[in-house]
Design an enzyme around this catalytic site. Structure first.
Site, PDB file in Angstrom:
ATOM      1  N   LYS A   1       0.785  -1.377  -0.107  1.00  0.00           N
ATOM      2  CA  LYS A   1       0.143   0.207   0.018  1.00  0.00           C
ATOM      3  C   LYS A   1       0.916   1.240   0.024  1.00  0.00           C
ATOM      4  O   LYS A   1       1.489   1.526   1.117  1.00  0.00           O
ATOM      5  CB  LYS A   1      -0.879   0.246   1.353  1.00  0.00           C
ATOM      6  CG  LYS A   1      -1.940   1.261   1.076  1.00  0.00           C
ATOM      7  CD  LYS A   1      -2.492   1.699   2.459  1.00  0.00           C
ATOM      8  CE  LYS A   1      -1.970   2.846   2.735  1.00  0.00           C
ATOM      9  NZ  LYS A   1      -1.940   4.268   1.975  1.00  0.00           N
TER      10      LYS A   1
ATOM     11  N   SER B   1       5.196   7.619  10.019  1.00  0.00           N
ATOM     12  CA  SER B   1       5.306   8.397  11.294  1.00  0.00           C
ATOM     13  C   SER B   1       5.218   7.450  12.477  1.00  0.00           C
ATOM     14  O   SER B   1       4.678   6.405  12.245  1.00  0.00           O
ATOM     15  CB  SER B   1       4.212   9.221  11.145  1.00  0.00           C
ATOM     16  OG  SER B   1       2.801   8.634  11.300  1.00  0.00           O
TER      17      SER B   1
ATOM     18  N   ARG C   1       3.612   7.999  15.215  1.00  0.00           N
ATOM     19  CA  ARG C   1       2.015   8.037  15.379  1.00  0.00           C
ATOM     20  C   ARG C   1       1.528   6.768  14.948  1.00  0.00           C
ATOM     21  O   ARG C   1       0.927   5.969  15.598  1.00  0.00           O
ATOM     22  CB  ARG C   1       1.462   9.175  15.170  1.00  0.00           C
ATOM     23  CG  ARG C   1      -0.298   9.341  15.644  1.00  0.00           C
ATOM     24  CD  ARG C   1      -0.695  10.472  14.833  1.00  0.00           C
ATOM     25  NE  ARG C   1      -0.803  10.587  13.592  1.00  0.00           N
ATOM     26  CZ  ARG C   1      -1.842   9.847  12.984  1.00  0.00           C
ATOM     27  NH1 ARG C   1      -2.796   9.365  13.452  1.00  0.00           N
ATOM     28  NH2 ARG C   1      -1.743  10.112  11.534  1.00  0.00           N
TER      29      ARG C   1
ATOM     30  N   GLY D   1       2.963   4.026  13.115  1.00  0.00           N
ATOM     31  CA  GLY D   1       3.922   2.978  13.583  1.00  0.00           C
ATOM     32  C   GLY D   1       3.240   2.426  14.964  1.00  0.00           C
ATOM     33  O   GLY D   1       3.286   1.117  15.007  1.00  0.00           O
TER      34      GLY D   1
ATOM     35  N   GLU E   1       9.741   1.294  10.220  1.00  0.00           N
ATOM     36  CA  GLU E   1      10.513   2.371  10.139  1.00  0.00           C
ATOM     37  C   GLU E   1      10.156   3.816  10.322  1.00  0.00           C
ATOM     38  O   GLU E   1       9.286   4.002   9.596  1.00  0.00           O
ATOM     39  CB  GLU E   1      11.396   2.466   8.868  1.00  0.00           C
ATOM     40  CG  GLU E   1      12.005   1.129   8.358  1.00  0.00           C
ATOM     41  CD  GLU E   1      13.530   0.811   9.213  1.00  0.00           C
ATOM     42  OE1 GLU E   1      13.800   1.769   9.790  1.00  0.00           O
ATOM     43  OE2 GLU E   1      13.861  -0.222   9.163  1.00  0.00           O
TER      44      GLU E   1
ATOM     45  N   CYS F   1      13.246  11.187   6.843  1.00  0.00           N
ATOM     46  CA  CYS F   1      13.268  10.628   7.969  1.00  0.00           C
ATOM     47  C   CYS F   1      14.505  10.782   8.766  1.00  0.00           C
ATOM     48  O   CYS F   1      14.626  10.912   9.961  1.00  0.00           O
ATOM     49  CB  CYS F   1      13.001   9.182   7.957  1.00  0.00           C
ATOM     50  SG  CYS F   1      13.851   8.127   6.991  1.00  0.00           S
TER      51      CYS F   1
ATOM     52  N   GLU G   1       9.129  16.239  14.811  1.00  0.00           N
ATOM     53  CA  GLU G   1       9.717  15.942  13.602  1.00  0.00           C
ATOM     54  C   GLU G   1       8.854  16.970  12.738  1.00  0.00           C
ATOM     55  O   GLU G   1       7.529  16.775  12.381  1.00  0.00           O
ATOM     56  CB  GLU G   1       9.599  14.586  12.995  1.00  0.00           C
ATOM     57  CG  GLU G   1      10.127  14.282  11.920  1.00  0.00           C
ATOM     58  CD  GLU G   1       9.857  12.866  11.316  1.00  0.00           C
ATOM     59  OE1 GLU G   1       8.795  12.454  11.417  1.00  0.00           O
ATOM     60  OE2 GLU G   1      10.635  12.234  10.673  1.00  0.00           O
TER      61      GLU G   1
HETATM   62  P1  NAD Z   1       2.159   8.387   7.842  1.00  0.00           P
HETATM   63  O1  NAD Z   1       2.413   7.541   9.051  1.00  0.00           O
HETATM   64  O2  NAD Z   1       1.119   9.435   8.018  1.00  0.00           O
HETATM   65  O3  NAD Z   1       1.945   7.487   6.529  1.00  0.00           O
HETATM   66  C1  NAD Z   1       2.589   6.264   6.072  1.00  0.00           C
HETATM   67  C2  NAD Z   1       1.861   5.270   5.297  1.00  0.00           C
HETATM   68  O4  NAD Z   1       0.821   4.731   6.594  1.00  0.00           O
HETATM   69  C3  NAD Z   1       0.862   5.920   4.465  1.00  0.00           C
HETATM   70  O5  NAD Z   1       0.870   5.013   3.277  1.00  0.00           O
HETATM   71  C4  NAD Z   1      -0.483   6.091   4.920  1.00  0.00           C
HETATM   72  O6  NAD Z   1      -1.468   6.174   4.194  1.00  0.00           O
HETATM   73  C5  NAD Z   1      -0.486   4.856   5.891  1.00  0.00           C
HETATM   74  N1  NAD Z   1      -1.371   4.891   7.112  1.00  0.00           N
HETATM   75  C6  NAD Z   1      -1.933   6.183   7.536  1.00  0.00           C
HETATM   76  N2  NAD Z   1      -2.705   5.937   8.520  1.00  0.00           N
HETATM   77  C7  NAD Z   1      -2.899   4.576   8.869  1.00  0.00           C
HETATM   78  C8  NAD Z   1      -3.597   3.646   9.556  1.00  0.00           C
HETATM   79  N3  NAD Z   1      -4.378   4.194  10.515  1.00  0.00           N
HETATM   80  N4  NAD Z   1      -3.430   2.360   9.301  1.00  0.00           N
HETATM   81  C9  NAD Z   1      -2.477   1.901   8.256  1.00  0.00           C
HETATM   82  N5  NAD Z   1      -1.765   2.695   7.561  1.00  0.00           N
HETATM   83  C10 NAD Z   1      -1.789   4.032   7.940  1.00  0.00           C
HETATM   84  O7  NAD Z   1       3.574   9.077   7.126  1.00  0.00           O
HETATM   85  P2  NAD Z   1       3.849   9.845   6.007  1.00  0.00           P
HETATM   86  O8  NAD Z   1       3.319  11.357   6.439  1.00  0.00           O
HETATM   87  O9  NAD Z   1       3.261   9.268   4.852  1.00  0.00           O
HETATM   88  O10 NAD Z   1       5.280  10.044   6.095  1.00  0.00           O
HETATM   89  C11 NAD Z   1       6.242  10.595   6.775  1.00  0.00           C
HETATM   90  C12 NAD Z   1       6.687   9.734   8.011  1.00  0.00           C
HETATM   91  O11 NAD Z   1       7.565   8.751   7.660  1.00  0.00           O
HETATM   92  C13 NAD Z   1       7.722  10.710   8.926  1.00  0.00           C
HETATM   93  O12 NAD Z   1       7.477  10.493  10.263  1.00  0.00           O
HETATM   94  C14 NAD Z   1       9.203  10.049   8.412  1.00  0.00           C
HETATM   95  O13 NAD Z   1      10.039  10.087   9.366  1.00  0.00           O
HETATM   96  C15 NAD Z   1       8.811   8.605   8.195  1.00  0.00           C
HETATM   97  N6  NAD Z   1       9.629   7.808   7.366  1.00  0.00           N
HETATM   98  C16 NAD Z   1      10.594   7.312   8.036  1.00  0.00           C
HETATM   99  C17 NAD Z   1      11.427   6.614   7.421  1.00  0.00           C
HETATM  100  C18 NAD Z   1      12.412   5.543   8.061  1.00  0.00           C
HETATM  101  O14 NAD Z   1      13.022   4.530   7.164  1.00  0.00           O
HETATM  102  N7  NAD Z   1      12.570   5.496   9.082  1.00  0.00           N
HETATM  103  C19 NAD Z   1      11.649   6.598   5.840  1.00  0.00           C
HETATM  104  C20 NAD Z   1      10.849   7.559   5.438  1.00  0.00           C
HETATM  105  C21 NAD Z   1       9.669   8.165   6.226  1.00  0.00           C
END
Ligand code: NAD
Length: 495
Positions: A185, A239, A241, A243, A261, A296, A395
């Protein structure tokens, strides 16, 4: 200005990819895919929900059970993965253009970094898979214990929008290479390249059902995947949150393996005896503004030893105009658009919080390129930041650098470690003892010394603390997508 002209040749197809076919969501619902470059609607995308996830998981499960992929010899899977990587490179211009239009990063990096890294990752795991041996345990000679790795089964993958192809590849490559079936997804903010990757995987020879892509919003599409009783493993990047919710959903359902991650607030520590101040300045500025700060591992907390801070900032400010946002389709642009209006507003809100909490705005702070219709933020630097301020704790995920200062190694290690995150860090000093001592004391998955750029598929990537659980990249990633099985064989020796 040299702008890429090939947009007209692009075919936008926002349908999901299930069981080897492009299909609409069962409900027929779609959502708009809006380009942050100029605010235009690129296409509509399938708004998948629980019924679509069930169909994708069933396709993945069926493919896994009949062994059409996991039953192939590793050398055969290798060949197909390498073909998949080659096809990504063959379609590099198209994929780079899709990535840029969909999430706003400069075309220069979409092509040179994102497409190349994704292809390299898929090739590397393909090449690795027929070179890994299992184990025989050192048991007494009356028995033989074979310790073997088996694919975990159906792997759900949920990824963010900042490096759509790379984030997906870090998970699908080891998962597919080790014989699993995958339901991916992508983020609702950047779904287009994942869908094209699925087309190309099929063309490369990955059988239908083995690699599926479902598009849609987090709670509607991601949650049913994380909660699904027939998904064996969920690999998430996003994120902290969300995660945390992923781990809860894994526990609430079938105790699927959950790997995350997550976010970061990485400290970049520059001592007064830094071997090359200009290089440290270029790296600090370049790394926080790369990918519009939407990384990230961006070094968003810059700690400069008090005695050199003034000089450091003077040099840093001189570089800022070079990062003024430009049209991402212009090959010369090095800072592009923020992924969407919501994210842009969130970055601007953090800038206002920074000001209201007393940080000193040295550069930027405003929206940029308003006439473009897209979403841009000026490269922004705050001085006088304290570790307890919101902009040092949370962040921001945008082009905003918080500058702090310190007096000695003990002070800076204590400040740097005062974070819920532990993804990455850097230390700049010519003193090897200080470098290694500080590196060891920092609670982070990766520590850089006198640079911030080194990166390779051969090294693990992931975080301590609330930056997540598990590691992407390197051979360690195979641990996430395989189960260890022991087979005991009794030996009744006739001699
Ligand atoms: P996000 O957590 O909002 O979304 C990530 C994914 O999760 C998206 O596909 C989203 O649709 C999905 N999602 C959202 N709510 C969900 C739920 N309730 N159940 C299941 N899936 C859900 O994050 P974002 O805004 O897309 O990305 C930014 C974040 O990603 C930042 O916090 C960044 O640090 C992190 N990130 C981490 C790494 C790493 O390797 N550590 C790499 C890239 C990005």
């Amino acid at each position: 200005m040299t702008t890429e002209k090939s947009t007209i040749a692009l075919k936008f197809d926002g349908r999901a990819f299930i069981n080897g076919e492009r299909i609409n969501a069962l409900s027929g619902e779609t959502f708009d895919c809006i380009s942050p470059v100029d605010g235009r609607t690129l296409t509509t995308v399938a708004r998948c929900a629980e019924a679509d996830i069930n169909a994708a998981v069933l396709a993945a499960r069926t493919a896994f059970e009949d062994r059409r992929w996991c039953g192939l010899a590793p050398a055969k899977r290798k060949q197909i993965m390498i073909r998949f990587a080659d096809l990504l490179l063959k379609h590099a211009e198209e994929l780079a253009m899709l990535e840029t239009l969909d999430m706003g990063k400069p075309i220069k990096y979409a092509r040179a970094v994102d497409v190349n890294s994704a292809a390299n990752c898929i090739r590397w795991y393909g090449e690795a898979v027929d070179k890994i041996y299992d184990e025989i345990a050192p048991t007494p000679s009356t028995a033989l214990a074979l310790i073997m790795r088996e694919p975990v089964g159906v792997v759900g993958v949920i990824v963010p929008w900042n490096y759509p192809m790379i984030m997906a590849s870090w998970k699908i490559a080891p998962a597919l290479a080790s014989g699993n079936s995958v339901v991916l997804k992508p983020s609702e903010k950047s779904p287009l390249t994942a869908l094209r990757m699925a087309d190309l995987a099929l063309e490369a020879g990955i059988p239908p059902g083995v690699f599926n892509v479902v598009t849609g919003y987090g709670p509607e599409t991601g949650s049913p995947l994380a909660l699904h009783m027939d998904v064996d493993c969920i690999a998430f990047t996003g994120s902290t949150r969300v995660g945390k919710q992923i781990h809860v959903m894994a526990g609430q359902s079938n105790l699927k393996r959950a790997w995350t991650e997550l976010g970061g607030k990485s400290p970049n520590i520059v001592f007064a005896d830094c071997p090359d101040l200009d290089k440290a300045v270029e790296s600090a500025v370049g790394s926080i503004f790369f990918n519009q700060g939407e990384s990230c591992n961006a070094p968003s907390r810059l700690f400069v030893e008090a005695s050199i801070k003034e000089k450091f900032l003077e040099k840093a400010l001189a570089l800022v105009p070079g990062y003024a946002p430009g049209n991402p389709l212009d090959k010369a642009t090095i800072m592009g658009a923020i992924v969407d209006q919501t994210q842009m507003n969130s970055v601007l809100r953090y800038i206002e919080i920074g000001k209201s909490e007393g940080a000193q705005l040295l550069a930027g702070g405003e929206q940029a390129r308003l006439a473009s219709g897209g979403f841009y933020v000026q490269p922004t630097i705050f001085d006088g930041v304290r570790n307890d301020m919101t902009i040092a704790r949370e962040e921001i995920f945008g082009p905003v650098l918080s500058v702090l200062s310190f007096t000695d190694a003990a002070d800076v290690v204590s400040q740097a470690n005062q974070s819920v995150y532990g993804l990455q860090a850097a230390v700049w000093t010519r003193d090897i003892n200080k470098a290694l001592g500080v590196a060891r004391a920092l609670r982070a998955g990766t520590v850089h010394v006198n640079q911030y750029d080194e990166d390779d598929i051969t090294v693990p990537f992931g975080g301590f603390k609330q930056s997540g659980v598990g590691r992407d990249k390197s051979l360690h990633a195979f641990d996430k997508y395989t189960e260890t099985k022991t087979t005991w064989i009794r030996i009744d020796s006739p001699v």
